[in-house]
Design an enzyme around this catalytic site. Structure first.
Site, PDB file in Angstrom:
ATOM      1  N   LYS A   1     118.842 -33.049 -23.508  1.00 38.74           N
ATOM      2  CA  LYS A   1     118.409 -32.613 -24.825  1.00 38.74           C
ATOM      3  C   LYS A   1     119.336 -31.170 -25.330  1.00 38.74           C
ATOM      4  CE  LYS A   1     114.469 -32.569 -27.983  1.00 38.74           C
ATOM      5  NZ  LYS A   1     114.680 -33.729 -28.799  1.00 38.74           N
TER       6      LYS A   1
ATOM      7  N   GLU B   1     118.933 -46.037 -28.420  1.00 37.74           N
ATOM      8  CA  GLU B   1     117.660 -45.388 -29.264  1.00 37.74           C
ATOM      9  C   GLU B   1     118.339 -45.032 -30.627  1.00 37.74           C
ATOM     10  OE1 GLU B   1     117.137 -41.657 -27.161  1.00 37.74           O
ATOM     11  OE2 GLU B   1     119.302 -41.495 -26.548  1.00 37.74           O
TER      12      GLU B   1
ATOM     13  N   LEU C   1     117.538 -40.225 -24.324  1.00 33.95           N
ATOM     14  CA  LEU C   1     116.646 -39.029 -23.923  1.00 33.95           C
ATOM     15  C   LEU C   1     115.438 -39.618 -23.664  1.00 33.95           C
ATOM     16  CD1 LEU C   1     116.581 -36.235 -24.606  1.00 33.95           C
ATOM     17  CD2 LEU C   1     115.001 -36.657 -26.604  1.00 33.95           C
TER      18      LEU C   1
ATOM     19  N   TYR D   1     117.458 -27.633 -26.055  1.00 32.02           N
ATOM     20  CA  TYR D   1     115.984 -27.532 -27.062  1.00 32.02           C
ATOM     21  C   TYR D   1     115.135 -28.362 -27.027  1.00 32.02           C
ATOM     22  CZ  TYR D   1     117.354 -31.502 -29.871  1.00 32.02           C
ATOM     23  OH  TYR D   1     117.448 -32.950 -30.339  1.00 32.02           O
TER      24      TYR D   1
END
Lengths: 298, 298
Positions: B151, B183, B207, B36
């Site tokens: 993702k 993260e 990511l 996505y």
């Protein structure tokens, strides 16, 4: 598509398998935020239904998902679905998501969870061959998240590694995590070494398989000693028997890993695997026999 | 529900957000088998659209997912969706699953991938406050799978840890993997130490944020030295500035971790964060200004 292919259930009603019933904003669809179970049906009767329902509750608790309905209602729904199809040999798949709601990572406050289901006739030929003749597999790095004991909808690593095995021309892969054999992409793994059954402990790194638990009980009956201990790929390669355990494939020998023959004793009459397979089938016959139908699920 | 809430797109057509459009057997719904993107729209124009589309292609390649359509068509579809809503400030969410097909781990052979989308007006007040005043967070173990650079729709660990932060009364959590800060649950994290910007390298553990990449460019403009290096929770706790970077929240200071004040220099005028925030807003104004609308996305 017609109803002999099976039926689906979502948002409170039974529908055809291909019917659009879910909006884009289902948390299963956007986050994989949910859990599931697969139940095998023999002679029109679900096998080990109580055990699957209990695990469903445990998975829900593990991810803080409200069930929103008593387990008895879910059980009734499964029987209703089976009645509607009339299938004798079937698979029931059901999942519960954290609901249909505007996309946001935070759990929704007042959104009901969303149960969906499919019931399909069982096509067992491929699995029957695997049980009889064995499966060739590869080892693959266990790339999954930490909580593999949750039967969650986050299955991307499982499908990717399964596909890698198929691309390599074999049936499946066995995960290895830091030198330890954990499990298959959709099965638990056991080895037999010098008459002792060894399988990964039921900690957070593996799914606590219903078939695995049933097998542990059958091993008691057989008087085979059990060790729930970690073992290495090297242990597996030199084991007398190697096999997988799962609801859909049941118990199936592994006969080759990364091109090397393994566990060929499993194929012999009188092996631990062959004795387990026979007992497992006897359990099915007992639990799912038409004449004890009324007692099933009690 | 009405159209001012937004619109959805699935299976080739635009629909209301609450319209059932997806059957139970979508691989996103059952496996989280898909990818996505979320794109921020300012003044009716998508920001950094090319970059998001390029990452979408990289995510697809990483999980062996066929896009089935040229990126130009997807770009056109996004503009069509925006035209239909007429929203000025908005969020576009789109995902691609490995298709609608009978459940099986193996990749389907001839099943088209399935694109779905939502467009909603942006409600920025909470994020504006975070950018201005900062966010309180907790550290949390990074329980995710190995390939966090994809993702993907397997976001259960992210939503669980986000919710744990909310339950602890703070805004979010920062993942720590074996002593390394990776993260946030939906953002990248950076610290400033003695004038040097430090952030986790863009390897498979994080990511590769579009906002992160944009910030690296802006730091060049500012003449701030950059180190893409791993850092520890202890490094973060004593850093001069700590902040998160993401499409939706943009750049927001972190002012407290596990109850301890951190990075308070970030709030001062002239800090690296404040200069980046200003430049980032200038980029938005330039890229999404109505008068350069025709050039956007070229």
């Amino acid at each position: 598509m017609n109803s002999t292919d099976g039926i689906a259930y979502a948002r409170g009603r039974f529908v055809n398998l291909d019917e659009p019933v879910i909006p884009v904003d289902d948390r299963a669809h956007q986050f994989g935020d949910g859990i599931y179970e697969v139940i095998r049906v023999y002679h029109g009767r679900p096998f080990l239904l109580d055990e699957h329902l209990a695990r469903f509750e445990r998975s829900a608790a593990a991810i803080g998902l409200r069930l929103d309905r008593p387990m008895d209602e879910l059980r009734e729904l499964i029987f209703t679905a089976l009645d509607r199809t009339g299938f004798s040999d079937a698979q029931v798949y059901f999942q519960l998501s954290r609901g249909i709601v505007k996309r946001d990572h935070a759990y929704p406050a007042d959104t009901p969870s969303h149960l969906s289901m499919t019931v399909r006739p069982m096509v067992d030929a491929r699995f029957h061959a695997a049980r009889t003749n064995g499966q060739r597999v590869i080892f693959a790095e266990d790339i999954r998240w930490k909580y593999c004991y949750v039967k969650s909808l986050n299955l991307l690593p499982n499908v990717m590694v399964k596909q890698r095995a198929l691309d390599a021309g074999v049936a499946d892969a066995i995960f290895v995590s830091n030198g330890v054999v954990t499990e298959g992409t959709s099965s638990n793994v056991a080895i037999v070494v010098d008459g002792v059954f060894v399988t990964h402990p039921a900690d957070e790194r593996i799914l606590h398989g219903i078939t695995r638990a049933k097998v542990l009980g059958l091993l008691l009956q057989l008087g085979v000693p059990v060790r729930e201990e970690k073992f290495s790929p090297a242990d597996l390669l030199k084991a007398d028997e190697v096999f997988t355990m799962s609801t859909v494939v049941e118990l199936a020998p592994v006969i080759e890993v990364d091109g090397q023959p393994v566990g060929l004793q499993a194929l012999r009459e009188g092996s631990v695997l062959r004795r387990l397979q026979r007992l497992y089938r006897e359990e099915i016959a007992r639990a799912c026999a038409p004449d004890v139908a009324d007692a099933v699920g009690e």
